[in-house]
Design a protein around this motif. Structure first.
Motif, PDB file in Angstrom:
ATOM      1  N   ARG A  26      64.036  43.224   8.429  1.00 43.08           N
ATOM      2  CA  ARG A  26      63.597  44.536   8.416  1.00 43.08           C
ATOM      3  C   ARG A  26      63.043  44.809   7.071  1.00 43.08           C
ATOM      4  O   ARG A  26      62.112  45.553   6.990  1.00 43.08           O
ATOM      5  CB  ARG A  26      65.304  45.293   8.404  1.00 43.08           C
ATOM      6  CG  ARG A  26      64.941  46.848   8.478  1.00 43.08           C
ATOM      7  CD  ARG A  26      66.275  47.439   8.711  1.00 43.08           C
ATOM      8  NE  ARG A  26      67.068  47.112  10.011  1.00 43.08           N
ATOM      9  CZ  ARG A  26      68.142  46.527   9.798  1.00 43.08           C
ATOM     10  NH1 ARG A  26      69.098  46.787   8.862  1.00 43.08           N
ATOM     11  NH2 ARG A  26      69.017  46.335  11.113  1.00 43.08           N
ATOM     12  N   ASN A  81      59.398  44.088   7.484  1.00 47.77           N
ATOM     13  CA  ASN A  81      58.943  45.061   8.530  1.00 47.77           C
ATOM     14  C   ASN A  81      58.697  46.392   7.733  1.00 47.77           C
ATOM     15  O   ASN A  81      57.407  46.959   7.996  1.00 47.77           O
ATOM     16  CB  ASN A  81      59.617  45.240   9.761  1.00 47.77           C
ATOM     17  CG  ASN A  81      59.721  43.938  10.604  1.00 47.77           C
ATOM     18  OD1 ASN A  81      58.706  43.105  10.700  1.00 47.77           O
ATOM     19  ND2 ASN A  81      60.813  43.866  11.445  1.00 47.77           N
ATOM     20  N   ARG A 117      55.664  45.750   5.673  1.00 48.11           N
ATOM     21  CA  ARG A 117      54.104  45.467   6.387  1.00 48.11           C
ATOM     22  C   ARG A 117      53.735  47.052   6.861  1.00 48.11           C
ATOM     23  O   ARG A 117      52.529  47.354   6.668  1.00 48.11           O
ATOM     24  CB  ARG A 117      54.359  44.605   7.571  1.00 48.11           C
ATOM     25  CG  ARG A 117      54.341  43.254   7.297  1.00 48.11           C
ATOM     26  CD  ARG A 117      54.621  42.386   8.154  1.00 48.11           C
ATOM     27  NE  ARG A 117      54.774  40.869   7.992  1.00 48.11           N
ATOM     28  CZ  ARG A 117      55.216  39.907   8.201  1.00 48.11           C
ATOM     29  NH1 ARG A 117      56.066  40.205   9.684  1.00 48.11           N
ATOM     30  NH2 ARG A 117      55.208  38.743   8.051  1.00 48.11           N
TER      31      ARG A 117
END
Length: 107
Positions: free
Chosen positions: A64, A67, A70
């Motif tokens: 997580r 993510n 990113r």
């Protein structure tokens, strides 16, 4: 991703701190708290037998965090990334407390 990689991500974001608005800074804060919690968990569990499933939960939190990083790097909507980053902080804090309790019971 290991804790060192997560710390590198947080360091990178801190260097770019001025590039973000208040929501971006909140994301950085959440990820930093998550990284600190995860580092503490790794330290506490080193060489100890703890409940099964702990490593899987750690991987979920780290994924997580990656993510969120990113998404932040790709310019995704900060309104979506703030709650995701908050989950990194909250879940890692909850897990740190669980590990502390497990270790207390083992003593």
């Amino acid at each position: 991703m290991d804790v060192q990689e997560l710390n590198s991500i947080v360091d990178d974001l801190h260097q770019r701190h001025g590039d973000f608005d208040e929501r971006g800074r909140k994301i950085i804060e959440h990820l930093a708290q998550g990284a600190a919690n995860l580092a503490r968990i790794e330290y506490m569990k080193f060489g100890k037998e703890l409940a099964q499933g702990l490593d899987g939960k750690l991987l979920q939190i780290k994924a997580r965090a990656l993510n969120v990083y990113r998404g932040l790097s790709d310019g995704q909507n900060l309104g979506i990334l703030v709650p995701m980053s908050e989950l990194v902080s909250l879940d890692s804090g909850r897990m740190r407390r669980e590990v502390e309790e497990m270790l207390q019971k083992q003593r």
